[in-house]
Design a protein around this motif. Structure first.
Motif, PDB file in Angstrom:
ATOM      1  N   ALA A 108      44.314   3.195  58.237  1.00  0.00           N
ATOM      2  CA  ALA A 108      43.351   4.110  58.858  1.00  0.00           C
ATOM      3  C   ALA A 108      42.256   3.320  59.570  1.00  0.00           C
ATOM      4  CB  ALA A 108      42.728   5.011  57.792  1.00  0.00           C
ATOM      5  N   GLU A 109      41.615   3.972  60.517  1.00  0.00           N
ATOM      6  CA  GLU A 109      40.469   3.389  61.208  1.00  0.00           C
ATOM      7  C   GLU A 109      39.235   3.514  60.333  1.00  0.00           C
ATOM      8  OE1 GLU A 109      40.422   1.783  64.007  1.00  0.00           O
ATOM      9  OE2 GLU A 109      42.231   2.404  65.074  1.00  0.00           O
ATOM     10  N   GLU A 110      38.364   2.544  60.425  1.00  0.00           N
ATOM     11  CA  GLU A 110      37.104   2.575  59.683  1.00  0.00           C
ATOM     12  C   GLU A 110      36.261   3.770  60.124  1.00  0.00           C
ATOM     13  OE1 GLU A 110      33.507  -0.521  58.686  1.00  0.00           O
ATOM     14  OE2 GLU A 110      34.323  -0.521  60.708  1.00  0.00           O
ATOM     15  N   GLY A 111      35.599   4.402  59.163  1.00  0.00           N
ATOM     16  CA  GLY A 111      34.697   5.506  59.459  1.00  0.00           C
ATOM     17  C   GLY A 111      35.356   6.868  59.492  1.00  0.00           C
ATOM     18  N   GLU A 112      36.652   6.924  59.300  1.00  0.00           N
ATOM     19  CA  GLU A 112      37.364   8.194  59.318  1.00  0.00           C
ATOM     20  C   GLU A 112      37.396   8.800  57.917  1.00  0.00           C
ATOM     21  OE1 GLU A 112      38.563   9.745  61.971  1.00  0.00           O
ATOM     22  OE2 GLU A 112      38.087   8.126  63.363  1.00  0.00           O
ATOM     23  N   LEU A 113      37.442  10.109  57.843  1.00  0.00           N
ATOM     24  CA  LEU A 113      37.615  10.798  56.567  1.00  0.00           C
ATOM     25  C   LEU A 113      39.100  10.751  56.221  1.00  0.00           C
ATOM     26  CD1 LEU A 113      35.334  13.912  57.092  1.00  0.00           C
ATOM     27  CD2 LEU A 113      34.890  11.932  55.638  1.00  0.00           C
ATOM     28  N   ILE A 114      39.453   9.884  55.283  1.00  0.00           N
ATOM     29  CA  ILE A 114      40.855   9.621  54.998  1.00  0.00           C
ATOM     30  C   ILE A 114      41.612  10.881  54.560  1.00  0.00           C
ATOM     31  CG2 ILE A 114      42.436   8.344  53.476  1.00  0.00           C
ATOM     32  CD1 ILE A 114      40.518   5.952  53.815  1.00  0.00           C
ATOM     33  N   PRO A 115      41.064  11.749  53.694  1.00  0.00           N
ATOM     34  CA  PRO A 115      41.822  12.960  53.340  1.00  0.00           C
ATOM     35  C   PRO A 115      42.142  13.837  54.562  1.00  0.00           C
ATOM     36  CG  PRO A 115      40.070  12.615  51.762  1.00  0.00           C
ATOM     37  CD  PRO A 115      39.839  11.632  52.881  1.00  0.00           C
ATOM     38  N   GLN A 116      41.203  13.940  55.488  1.00  0.00           N
ATOM     39  CA  GLN A 116      41.441  14.752  56.688  1.00  0.00           C
ATOM     40  C   GLN A 116      42.474  14.099  57.602  1.00  0.00           C
ATOM     41  OE1 GLN A 116      40.142  17.904  57.434  1.00  0.00           O
ATOM     42  NE2 GLN A 116      41.789  17.765  58.909  1.00  0.00           N
ATOM     43  N   VAL A 117      42.366  12.787  57.774  1.00  0.00           N
ATOM     44  CA  VAL A 117      43.335  12.069  58.604  1.00  0.00           C
ATOM     45  C   VAL A 117      44.734  12.182  57.996  1.00  0.00           C
ATOM     46  CG1 VAL A 117      44.023   9.788  59.457  1.00  0.00           C
ATOM     47  CG2 VAL A 117      41.629  10.482  59.585  1.00  0.00           C
ATOM     48  N   ALA A 118      44.834  12.013  56.684  1.00  0.00           N
ATOM     49  CA  ALA A 118      46.133  12.104  56.001  1.00  0.00           C
ATOM     50  C   ALA A 118      46.736  13.502  56.161  1.00  0.00           C
ATOM     51  CB  ALA A 118      45.984  11.743  54.528  1.00  0.00           C
ATOM     52  N   GLU A 119      45.915  14.522  56.052  1.00  0.00           N
ATOM     53  CA  GLU A 119      46.402  15.894  56.248  1.00  0.00           C
ATOM     54  C   GLU A 119      46.884  16.096  57.680  1.00  0.00           C
ATOM     55  OE1 GLU A 119      44.648  20.420  56.155  1.00  0.00           O
ATOM     56  OE2 GLU A 119      43.835  18.982  54.700  1.00  0.00           O
ATOM     57  N   ASN A 120      46.164  15.533  58.641  1.00  0.00           N
ATOM     58  CA  ASN A 120      46.583  15.622  60.043  1.00  0.00           C
ATOM     59  C   ASN A 120      47.917  14.907  60.263  1.00  0.00           C
ATOM     60  OD1 ASN A 120      44.274  17.075  60.604  1.00  0.00           O
ATOM     61  ND2 ASN A 120      43.170  15.333  61.459  1.00  0.00           N
ATOM     62  N   VAL A 121      48.113  13.778  59.583  1.00  0.00           N
ATOM     63  CA  VAL A 121      49.378  13.051  59.672  1.00  0.00           C
ATOM     64  C   VAL A 121      50.500  13.926  59.118  1.00  0.00           C
ATOM     65  CG1 VAL A 121      50.688  11.080  58.770  1.00  0.00           C
ATOM     66  CG2 VAL A 121      48.356  10.738  59.613  1.00  0.00           C
ATOM     67  N   GLN A 122      50.274  14.554  57.976  1.00  0.00           N
ATOM     68  CA  GLN A 122      51.297  15.422  57.385  1.00  0.00           C
ATOM     69  C   GLN A 122      51.685  16.544  58.345  1.00  0.00           C
ATOM     70  OE1 GLN A 122      49.048  16.307  53.797  1.00  0.00           O
ATOM     71  NE2 GLN A 122      50.622  15.309  52.550  1.00  0.00           N
ATOM     72  N   LYS A 123      50.693  17.193  58.927  1.00  0.00           N
ATOM     73  CA  LYS A 123      50.951  18.295  59.859  1.00  0.00           C
ATOM     74  C   LYS A 123      51.709  17.807  61.088  1.00  0.00           C
ATOM     75  CE  LYS A 123      46.960  21.084  58.523  1.00  0.00           C
ATOM     76  NZ  LYS A 123      45.631  21.552  58.929  1.00  0.00           N
ATOM     77  N   LYS A 124      51.283  16.672  61.648  1.00  0.00           N
ATOM     78  CA  LYS A 124      51.904  16.133  62.867  1.00  0.00           C
ATOM     79  C   LYS A 124      53.362  15.748  62.605  1.00  0.00           C
ATOM     80  CE  LYS A 124      51.652  14.456  67.087  1.00  0.00           C
ATOM     81  NZ  LYS A 124      51.335  15.241  68.272  1.00  0.00           N
ATOM     82  N   ILE A 125      53.619  15.130  61.458  1.00  0.00           N
ATOM     83  CA  ILE A 125      54.985  14.730  61.123  1.00  0.00           C
ATOM     84  C   ILE A 125      55.869  15.958  60.946  1.00  0.00           C
ATOM     85  CG2 ILE A 125      56.425  13.732  59.300  1.00  0.00           C
ATOM     86  CD1 ILE A 125      54.228  11.590  58.957  1.00  0.00           C
ATOM     87  N   ARG A 126      55.396  16.943  60.172  1.00  0.00           N
ATOM     88  CA  ARG A 126      56.191  18.163  59.958  1.00  0.00           C
ATOM     89  C   ARG A 126      56.534  18.825  61.294  1.00  0.00           C
ATOM     90  NH1 ARG A 126      56.720  20.205  54.953  1.00  0.00           N
ATOM     91  NH2 ARG A 126      55.428  19.308  53.314  1.00  0.00           N
ATOM     92  N   GLU A 127      55.539  18.924  62.162  1.00  0.00           N
ATOM     93  CA  GLU A 127      55.731  19.561  63.467  1.00  0.00           C
ATOM     94  C   GLU A 127      56.722  18.769  64.315  1.00  0.00           C
ATOM     95  OE1 GLU A 127      52.846  19.468  67.138  1.00  0.00           O
ATOM     96  OE2 GLU A 127      52.169  20.999  65.721  1.00  0.00           O
ATOM     97  N   ALA A 128      56.558  17.460  64.402  1.00  0.00           N
ATOM     98  CA  ALA A 128      57.429  16.632  65.245  1.00  0.00           C
ATOM     99  C   ALA A 128      58.868  16.659  64.749  1.00  0.00           C
ATOM    100  CB  ALA A 128      56.902  15.195  65.287  1.00  0.00           C
ATOM    101  N   VAL A 129      59.058  16.507  63.447  1.00  0.00           N
ATOM    102  CA  VAL A 129      60.412  16.506  62.890  1.00  0.00           C
ATOM    103  C   VAL A 129      61.078  17.859  63.121  1.00  0.00           C
ATOM    104  CG1 VAL A 129      61.753  16.406  60.740  1.00  0.00           C
ATOM    105  CG2 VAL A 129      60.007  14.673  61.205  1.00  0.00           C
TER     106      VAL A 129
END
Length: 132
Positions: free
Chosen positions: A84-105
């Motif tokens: 992750a990038e410094e300064g990011e809210l990791i739980p929010q970024v991780a949730e966004n990753v989950q959503k993006k992966i589900r959508e793309a797949v």
């Protein structure tokens, strides 16, 4: 290490009439997942192993690094390892990753993921890179 198995799809022109079978290699899923992960704001990169690091130093781009897929009870289980990038809210970024992966797949393969597990293995900052 578990063997990777291909995903199969049946295509139908009309109900009851099969046009054949489509086979999807696991590496294709890994590339889709890897690209989707790096498109999320707040993710610096996916993190691979020593072998992928050496291959990248030799100039090879590996889009599926840091991604593991497994089929358990006919459900696709995805594990993605990222920085992750410094300064990011990791739980929010991780949730966004989950959503993006589900959508793309789903949009590229019509497969619904059973689980998408995000493993943040490090933080990248402008002054210091801390990984694994």
């Amino acid at each position: 290490m578990a063997d990777k198995t291909n995903s199969f799809f049946e295509t139908n022109a009309k109900p009851g009439e099969s046009l054949g079978r489509i086979e999807l290699a696991p590496e294709v899923l890994e590339v889709i997942i890897g690209i989707a992960t790096t498109e999320v704001e707040g993710i610096a990169m996916t993190s691979g192993n020593f072998a992928t690091g050496v291959a990248e130093k030799l100039g090879k781009v590996i889009h599926g690094k840091g991604v593991k897929t497994n089929w358990i009870d006919n459900k696709l289980i995805i594990d993605v390892y990222c920085v992750a990038e410094e300064g990011e809210l990791i739980p929010q970024v991780a949730e966004n990753v989950q959503k993006k992966i589900r959508e793309a797949v789903f949009h590229m393969t019509s497969i619904e993921a059973g689980e998408v597990n995000v493993h943040v293995t490090g933080i990248r900052s402008e002054t210091l890179s801390v990984t694994e």
